[in-house]
Write a protein that holds these residues in place. Structure first.
Motif, short mmCIF file in Angstrom:
data_model
loop_
_atom_site.label_atom_id
_atom_site.label_comp_id
_atom_site.label_asym_id
_atom_site.label_seq_id
_atom_site.Cartn_x
_atom_site.Cartn_y
_atom_site.Cartn_z
N SER A 1 -8.47 -29.93 11.90
CA SER A 1 -7.69 -29.08 10.99
C SER A 1 -6.76 -28.20 11.81
CB SER A 1 -8.60 -28.22 10.11
OG SER A 1 -9.29 -27.27 10.90
N MET A 2 -5.58 -27.98 11.27
CA MET A 2 -4.59 -27.11 11.90
C MET A 2 -4.09 -26.10 10.88
SD MET A 2 -2.34 -29.65 14.33
CE MET A 2 -1.75 -30.61 12.94
N GLY A 3 -3.88 -24.89 11.33
CA GLY A 3 -3.44 -23.84 10.43
C GLY A 3 -2.36 -22.98 11.04
N LEU A 4 -1.44 -22.53 10.20
CA LEU A 4 -0.35 -21.67 10.62
C LEU A 4 -0.25 -20.51 9.64
CD1 LEU A 4 2.08 -21.25 12.57
CD2 LEU A 4 3.48 -22.47 10.87
N THR A 5 -0.23 -19.29 10.17
CA THR A 5 -0.14 -18.09 9.34
C THR A 5 1.03 -17.23 9.80
OG1 THR A 5 -2.55 -18.09 9.04
CG2 THR A 5 -1.38 -16.06 8.53
N LEU A 6 1.86 -16.84 8.84
CA LEU A 6 2.97 -15.95 9.11
C LEU A 6 2.88 -14.74 8.18
CD1 LEU A 6 4.27 -19.15 8.92
CD2 LEU A 6 6.09 -17.93 10.17
N SER A 7 3.17 -13.58 8.71
CA SER A 7 3.19 -12.38 7.88
C SER A 7 4.23 -11.41 8.42
CB SER A 7 1.81 -11.72 7.84
OG SER A 7 1.47 -11.18 9.10
N TYR A 8 4.78 -10.63 7.51
CA TYR A 8 5.79 -9.63 7.87
C TYR A 8 5.62 -8.43 6.95
CZ TYR A 8 10.33 -7.39 8.52
OH TYR A 8 11.32 -6.49 8.78
N ASN A 9 5.67 -7.26 7.50
CA ASN A 9 5.58 -6.07 6.67
C ASN A 9 6.42 -4.94 7.25
OD1 ASN A 9 3.64 -4.26 8.38
ND2 ASN A 9 2.59 -6.25 8.25
N GLN A 10 6.86 -4.07 6.36
CA GLN A 10 7.65 -2.89 6.72
C GLN A 10 6.97 -1.63 6.22
OE1 GLN A 10 11.62 -3.36 5.14
NE2 GLN A 10 12.29 -4.61 6.88
N PHE B 1 4.79 -2.69 2.75
CA PHE B 1 4.89 -3.86 1.87
C PHE B 1 5.27 -5.08 2.69
CE2 PHE B 1 7.37 -6.79 -0.73
CZ PHE B 1 6.51 -6.99 -1.81
N GLY B 2 4.71 -6.24 2.32
CA GLY B 2 5.08 -7.45 3.03
C GLY B 2 4.41 -8.69 2.49
N PRO B 3 5.03 -9.87 2.71
CA PRO B 3 4.47 -11.15 2.27
C PRO B 3 3.63 -11.80 3.38
CG PRO B 3 6.71 -11.49 2.96
CD PRO B 3 6.41 -10.02 3.17
N MET B 4 2.87 -12.82 2.98
CA MET B 4 2.03 -13.58 3.91
C MET B 4 2.00 -15.03 3.45
SD MET B 4 -1.19 -15.11 4.23
CE MET B 4 -2.15 -14.35 2.94
N LEU B 5 2.10 -15.97 4.40
CA LEU B 5 2.07 -17.39 4.09
C LEU B 5 1.10 -18.08 5.03
CD1 LEU B 5 3.21 -19.87 2.56
CD2 LEU B 5 4.94 -20.05 4.38
N ASN B 6 0.22 -18.91 4.45
CA ASN B 6 -0.76 -19.63 5.26
C ASN B 6 -0.73 -21.11 4.88
OD1 ASN B 6 -3.91 -20.69 5.15
ND2 ASN B 6 -3.38 -19.63 7.05
N LEU B 7 -0.64 -21.97 5.89
CA LEU B 7 -0.66 -23.42 5.70
C LEU B 7 -1.84 -23.99 6.47
CD1 LEU B 7 3.14 -24.15 6.35
CD2 LEU B 7 2.03 -23.77 4.14
N ASN B 8 -2.55 -24.93 5.85
CA ASN B 8 -3.68 -25.55 6.51
C ASN B 8 -3.68 -27.04 6.20
OD1 ASN B 8 -6.78 -26.42 6.55
ND2 ASN B 8 -6.51 -24.66 7.90
N SER C 1 0.84 -1.20 0.00
CA SER C 1 0.00 0.00 0.00
C SER C 1 0.87 1.24 0.00
CB SER C 1 -0.93 0.01 1.22
OG SER C 1 -0.19 0.14 2.42
N ASN C 2 0.40 2.25 -0.69
CA ASN C 2 1.11 3.52 -0.77
C ASN C 2 0.15 4.64 -0.39
OD1 ASN C 2 3.59 5.07 -1.77
ND2 ASN C 2 1.92 6.04 -2.90
N ASN C 3 0.53 5.42 0.58
CA ASN C 3 -0.32 6.48 1.09
C ASN C 3 0.42 7.81 0.97
OD1 ASN C 3 -2.28 7.99 2.31
ND2 ASN C 3 -1.97 7.16 4.35
N TYR C 4 -0.15 8.72 0.17
CA TYR C 4 0.46 10.05 0.00
C TYR C 4 -0.46 11.06 0.67
CZ TYR C 4 2.13 14.36 -2.16
OH TYR C 4 2.61 15.62 -2.36
N ALA C 5 0.05 11.74 1.69
CA ALA C 5 -0.73 12.74 2.41
C ALA C 5 0.23 13.73 3.05
CB ALA C 5 -1.62 12.09 3.47
N LEU C 6 -0.23 14.97 3.15
CA LEU C 6 0.57 16.04 3.76
C LEU C 6 1.96 16.14 3.11
CD1 LEU C 6 -0.35 15.49 7.52
CD2 LEU C 6 -1.33 17.14 5.92
N ARG C 7 1.97 15.92 1.77
CA ARG C 7 3.18 16.00 0.98
C ARG C 7 4.22 14.97 1.38
NH1 ARG C 7 4.38 22.51 0.24
NH2 ARG C 7 2.43 23.02 -0.80
N GLN D 1 10.56 2.96 8.92
CA GLN D 1 9.95 3.48 10.14
C GLN D 1 9.58 2.37 11.13
OE1 GLN D 1 9.50 6.85 10.80
NE2 GLN D 1 10.74 7.09 8.95
N ALA D 2 8.97 1.29 10.64
CA ALA D 2 8.52 0.24 11.54
C ALA D 2 8.47 -1.09 10.82
CB ALA D 2 7.14 0.58 12.11
#
Length: 564
Positions: free
Chosen positions: A495-504, A479-486, A467-473, A512-513
């Motif tokens: 059923s068992m599920g595992l979800t991992l995600s990371y974004n910057q 941006f980040g990936p996501m992986l889900n296993l079920n 996502s790109n957010n332009y505000a106040l100049r 920044q974070a």
């Protein structure tokens, strides 16, 4: 004015009650005894109970500690009691400890009964009903409601407490005190072959004497309201439909005075279908400050005219829907500013096959505001003179695109790809120029690829989001990936599920974070009607180039449900 309101209410209520009795009486007389139906009772169960009950508990902890409630629980249920498969008594409830230390005008706990028999249905307990958008519209109450549908008639009635009394608590100033409020309403409607006609009466009043707080110091006052409504529709010719609705609201903002206000609302629609083309025209006008005590919120002080068109092409594989309109406010001419808004939208759907679909939605909004007199234009000497006070325009454009594609489908595995794009732009414009710092743009992109290995009972889903957010100049990018296993086990009972995600998140290219999410969940069905669910999630936040310490939180939940 009070006497006039009582006269309006008495006349409207008596008229609707008389219509309701006339509608019910023929239906009651028409009930014949069906011998076969009576004899079939011996083959039916006298009492049959069905439904489901579930309970859940969750625990939340964070570093550093947050104000969020750490332990919460909830018990919900929906039970139906059937008597000889003719008389039904649905029961629903919701018990929890959300905000257990607070008092609210409407409690989060719910308990309601909805018994029904043929064309008779009742609502008992914590329920909500809707008569019309201009009178009683979805307001929750604690009491009794009734719906009757004999033949071509629709008759509804309600009565109960709309708001419970909430006393002022100086330790919790955010919780606004309220008077105890009671309301009553009646609606009747008849649907003919080529027309329909109906009316609504609703009244509500606060209990002014039952308070334990200084109303004047808090800026509160006891209120009363009488709202009347009428609706109708007519089939003028084949495929040409016309309908209208009118609402009248008599509001008394303070029962301690005799001052009252009268508000009006009106809406009419005309629709026509010709050789697969659907054309519609609608007009709505709502008086400034229009409100009733039978709804939580009202948009008012506007006049709206809209036109819409829709049609399907190529054996319904392509659909097109267009809409446009204009809206203005300041109907009474009392405001210093006048606004005029132009709205247009388009929706296109394309489905050439069962394996591929594409949809596109676009809308444009323009609001014009003028707060200058004509002499400001006449006396203007420079193009930029008094630029901050003339011809103010607010722009808002949006675009949404969604795609789904079944890439591969076989007995062994299924592959699918989905993608979406969302764009929104907003700006404040004066004259021909966009105001400095008043331009915003938001762009969101996402893509997911899923593979389901049927033989292994394993599903893998990989996605990328940006996502790109332009505000106040400033330009901020996330941006980040996501992986889900079920994985499905024990003949699909577990059923068992595992979800991992990371974004910057980056601001003008500078990091920044960073946020990391990990979630594990499992569910198990046993003895056909029982199920257990558990989940554990972790989130870690780290901040860069900021004087902010890292944050982390853990949330665990367990739930049990039983259906019968």
């Amino acid at each position: 004015m009070l006497r006039t309101s009582r006269i309006y209410f008495t006349i409207a209520f008596s008229l609707l009650l008389a219509i309701a009795m006339l509608a019910i009486s023929p239906s009651l007389k028409a009930q014949n005894v069906d011998i076969e139906e009576v004899m079939s009772f011996r083959k039916k169960k006298p009492i049959k109970i069905s439904g489901s009950i579930s309970t859940s508990a969750s625990y939340f902890s964070a570093k550093p500690q947050q104000a969020r409630q750490s332990f919460t629980y909830q018990v919900t249920g929906a039970v139906n009691i059937s008597v000889y498969e003719l008389f039904n008594i649905p029961l629903s409830f919701n018990l929890n400890n959300y905000g257990s230390n607070f008092s609210y005008p409407s409690l989060p706990n719910r308990l309601s009964l909805h018994p029904s028999y043929k064309w008779i249905k009742a609502h008992i307990g914590d329920v909500s009903m809707t008569f019309s958008p201009y009178t009683m519209s979805g307001h929750q109450f604690t009491g009794l409601g009734l719906e009757l549908t004999p033949g071509k008639w629709q008759i509804s009635a309600m009565g109960g407490r709309l708001l419970r009394r909430v006393d002022f608590n100086p330790e919790l100033p955010s919780i606004r005190p309220t008077y105890e409020r009671w309301g009553y309403g009646l609606k009747s409607r008849y649907d003919g072959d080529k027309f329909f006609i109906g009316g609504t009466v609703f009244t509500a009043k606060d209990k002014a004497g039952v308070i334990s707080f200084d109303a004047d110091a808090l800026g509160l006052s006891p209120k009363a309201n009488l709202a009347l409504g009428i609706e109708g529709g007519l089939s003028l010719i084949k495929d040409l439909q016309w309908s209208f609705e009118y609402g009248l609201s008599l509001m008394q903002q303070d029962l301690r005075t005799n001052a009252r206000q009268t508000y009006h609302a009106f809406k009419t629609e005309l629709s026509y279908e010709l050789v697969g083309n659907h054309i519609g025209l609608a007009y709505e006008r709502i008086s400034p400050d229009y409100e009733t005590l039978g709804a939580y919120y009202f948009n008012n002080d506007y006049e709206n005219l809209t036109v819409n068109y829709s049609r399907n092409f190529f054996s319904d594989k392509l659909s097109l829907a267009l809409s446009g309109g204009v809206q203005r406010d300041d109907l009474s001419g009392d405001k210093k500013e006048k606004n005029k808004r132009f709205v247009g939208s388009a929706n296109i759907g394309f489905t050439p096959s069962e394996r591929f679909s594409l949809s596109l939605s676009a809308s444009s909004f323009q609001g014009h505001r003028n707060i200058k007199s004509s002499f400001d234009y006449i006396n203007q000497q420079m193009p930029y003179e008094n630029l901050d006070t003339l011809n103010f325009v607010q722009l808002n454009n949006s675009l949404d695109l969604n795609m789904n594609w079944q890439v591969k489908q076989s007995e062994a595995q299924n592959h699918s790809l989905s993608a979406s794009l969302g764009y929104q732009e907003g700006a404040d414009k004066q004259g021909r120029y966009i105001m400095p710092g008043k331009l915003t743009r938001f762009l969101n992109l996402s893509s997911n690829y899923s593979v389901d290995f049927s033989a292994l009972k394993l599903a893998i889903n990989f996605g990328v989001n940006g996502s790109n957010n332009y505000a106040l100049r400033k330009n901020m990018f996330t941006f980040g990936p996501m992986l889900n296993l079920n994985k499905r086990l024990l003949k699909d009972a577990m059923s068992m599920g595992l979800t991992l995600s990371y974004n910057q998140t980056r601001d003008e290219g500078e990091l920044q974070a960073s946020i990391f999410n990990l979630r594990y969940q499992a569910s198990y069905r046993f003895l056909k009607r029982h199920s257990l669910n558990a989940s554990l999630s972790y989130q870690g936040r780290s901040f860069h180039n900021l004087q902010t310490p890292p944050k982390s939180s853990i949330t665990s939940q367990i739930a049990y449900s039983f259906s019968f």
